[in-house]
Design a protein around this motif. Structure first.
Motif, PDB file in Angstrom:
ATOM      1  N   ARG A  80       0.820  -1.207   0.000  1.00 34.41           N
ATOM      2  CA  ARG A  80       0.000   0.000   0.000  1.00 34.41           C
ATOM      3  C   ARG A  80       0.857   1.263   0.000  1.00 34.41           C
ATOM      4  O   ARG A  80       0.522   2.242  -0.663  1.00 34.41           O
ATOM      5  N   ALA A  81       1.958   1.258   0.726  1.00 30.83           N
ATOM      6  CA  ALA A  81       2.862   2.417   0.735  1.00 30.83           C
ATOM      7  C   ALA A  81       3.444   2.639  -0.650  1.00 30.83           C
ATOM      8  O   ALA A  81       3.470   3.762  -1.157  1.00 30.83           O
ATOM      9  N   ARG A  82       3.901   1.582  -1.276  1.00 34.46           N
ATOM     10  CA  ARG A  82       4.491   1.710  -2.619  1.00 34.46           C
ATOM     11  C   ARG A  82       3.455   2.196  -3.635  1.00 34.46           C
ATOM     12  O   ARG A  82       3.774   3.016  -4.505  1.00 34.46           O
ATOM     13  N   ALA A  83       2.231   1.707  -3.525  1.00 32.53           N
ATOM     14  CA  ALA A  83       1.168   2.135  -4.461  1.00 32.53           C
ATOM     15  C   ALA A  83       0.878   3.619  -4.282  1.00 32.53           C
ATOM     16  O   ALA A  83       0.747   4.360  -5.270  1.00 32.53           O
ATOM     17  N   TRP A  84       0.779   4.088  -3.039  1.00 31.92           N
ATOM     18  CA  TRP A  84       0.480   5.496  -2.789  1.00 31.92           C
ATOM     19  C   TRP A  84       1.656   6.390  -3.190  1.00 31.92           C
ATOM     20  O   TRP A  84       1.469   7.438  -3.804  1.00 31.92           O
ATOM     21  N   ILE A  85       2.871   5.980  -2.891  1.00 31.43           N
ATOM     22  CA  ILE A  85       4.043   6.787  -3.252  1.00 31.43           C
ATOM     23  C   ILE A  85       4.176   6.863  -4.779  1.00 31.43           C
ATOM     24  O   ILE A  85       4.578   7.895  -5.323  1.00 31.43           O
ATOM     25  N   ALA A  86       3.809   5.798  -5.479  1.00 32.17           N
ATOM     26  CA  ALA A  86       3.809   5.841  -6.960  1.00 32.17           C
ATOM     27  C   ALA A  86       2.801   6.867  -7.462  1.00 32.17           C
ATOM     28  O   ALA A  86       3.072   7.592  -8.423  1.00 32.17           O
ATOM     29  N   VAL A  87       1.647   6.962  -6.813  1.00 31.52           N
ATOM     30  CA  VAL A  87       0.649   7.976  -7.179  1.00 31.52           C
ATOM     31  C   VAL A  87       1.223   9.365  -6.949  1.00 31.52           C
ATOM     32  O   VAL A  87       1.093  10.255  -7.803  1.00 31.52           O
ATOM     33  N   HIS A  89       4.260  10.259  -7.003  1.00 35.07           N
ATOM     34  CA  HIS A  89       5.257  10.487  -8.058  1.00 35.07           C
ATOM     35  C   HIS A  89       4.571  10.909  -9.361  1.00 35.07           C
ATOM     36  O   HIS A  89       4.995  11.870 -10.014  1.00 35.07           O
ATOM     37  N   GLU A  90       3.508  10.215  -9.739  1.00 35.01           N
ATOM     38  CA  GLU A  90       2.764  10.563 -10.955  1.00 35.01           C
ATOM     39  C   GLU A  90       2.183  11.976 -10.876  1.00 35.01           C
ATOM     40  O   GLU A  90       2.099  12.675 -11.886  1.00 35.01           O
ATOM     41  N   LEU A  91       1.786  12.390  -9.675  1.00 36.77           N
ATOM     42  CA  LEU A  91       1.200  13.717  -9.478  1.00 36.77           C
ATOM     43  C   LEU A  91       2.265  14.806  -9.300  1.00 36.77           C
ATOM     44  O   LEU A  91       1.931  15.984  -9.193  1.00 36.77           O
ATOM     45  N   GLY A  92       3.543  14.404  -9.268  1.00 35.62           N
ATOM     46  CA  GLY A  92       4.625  15.368  -9.069  1.00 35.62           C
ATOM     47  C   GLY A  92       4.674  15.915  -7.651  1.00 35.62           C
ATOM     48  O   GLY A  92       5.132  17.029  -7.426  1.00 35.62           O
ATOM     49  N   ALA A  93       4.230  15.118  -6.693  1.00 39.93           N
ATOM     50  CA  ALA A  93       4.158  15.551  -5.291  1.00 39.93           C
ATOM     51  C   ALA A  93       4.964  14.622  -4.401  1.00 39.93           C
ATOM     52  O   ALA A  93       4.553  14.297  -3.292  1.00 39.93           O
ATOM     53  N   ASP A  94       6.131  14.185  -4.895  1.00 41.40           N
ATOM     54  CA  ASP A  94       6.907  13.197  -4.154  1.00 41.40           C
ATOM     55  C   ASP A  94       8.254  13.724  -3.665  1.00 41.40           C
ATOM     56  O   ASP A  94       9.188  12.970  -3.443  1.00 41.40           O
ATOM     57  N   GLY A  95       8.349  15.031  -3.449  1.00 41.93           N
ATOM     58  CA  GLY A  95       9.573  15.593  -2.883  1.00 41.93           C
ATOM     59  C   GLY A  95       9.708  15.203  -1.420  1.00 41.93           C
ATOM     60  O   GLY A  95       8.709  14.946  -0.743  1.00 41.93           O
ATOM     61  N   PRO A  96      10.918  15.140  -0.893  1.00 47.46           N
ATOM     62  CA  PRO A  96      11.114  14.697   0.489  1.00 47.46           C
ATOM     63  C   PRO A  96      10.371  15.551   1.524  1.00 47.46           C
ATOM     64  O   PRO A  96       9.930  15.036   2.547  1.00 47.46           O
ATOM     65  N   ASN A  97      10.201  16.823   1.257  1.00 45.96           N
ATOM     66  CA  ASN A  97       9.508  17.691   2.204  1.00 45.96           C
ATOM     67  C   ASN A  97       8.024  17.857   1.904  1.00 45.96           C
ATOM     68  O   ASN A  97       7.344  18.659   2.538  1.00 45.96           O
TER      69      ASN A  97
END
Length: 126
Positions: A80-87, A89-97
């Protein structure tokens, strides 16, 4: 657990909600702790998640506490964590902060807020 099982994980909102519910259940997070969690404070490993809670009701100084949460077959935290983090990333909202959990539109896009919003991009608790 019935709530987690009933979530439709084929949608963007469902992926977020399933991960949020599983993480809340497994680590007994309060709503504010989840709403304020940043992406950089969650490390996904094959056997579980390493989560740092930066500030909580009992840790107002924000010194933080870290915990490894072993994955369980019934919670499927890693998947579930990997699926959400992939989303994210697709939305361009995966920066560390960036916030780990984001408010989404009905169609699964990022909800936009005014620049001066006090909570910034973070979801409201609750």
């Amino acid at each position: 657990m019935r709530i987690i099982v009933s979530i439709d994980e084929s949608t963007t909102i469902g992926k977020r909600d399933a991960f949020l519910a599983a993480l809340a259940y497994s680590n007994l997070h309060q709503e504010m702790e989840l709403a304020d969690q940043l992406l950089k404070r969650v490390k996904v490993h094959d056997s579980g998640l390493y989560v740092t809670t930066a500030m909580s009701k009992t840790d107002q100084g924000g010194t933080g506490s870290s915990r490894f949460i072993r994955d369980r077959a019934d919670l499927q935290l890693v998947r579930r964590a990997r699926a959400w983090i992939a989303v994210l990333h697709e939305l361009g909202a995966d920066g560390p902060n960036d916030p780990l959990f984001r408010a989404l539109t009905v169609k699964g896009g990022l909800r936009s807020y005014p620049a001066k919003r006090e909570r910034g991009k973070k979801m409201r608790p609750g």
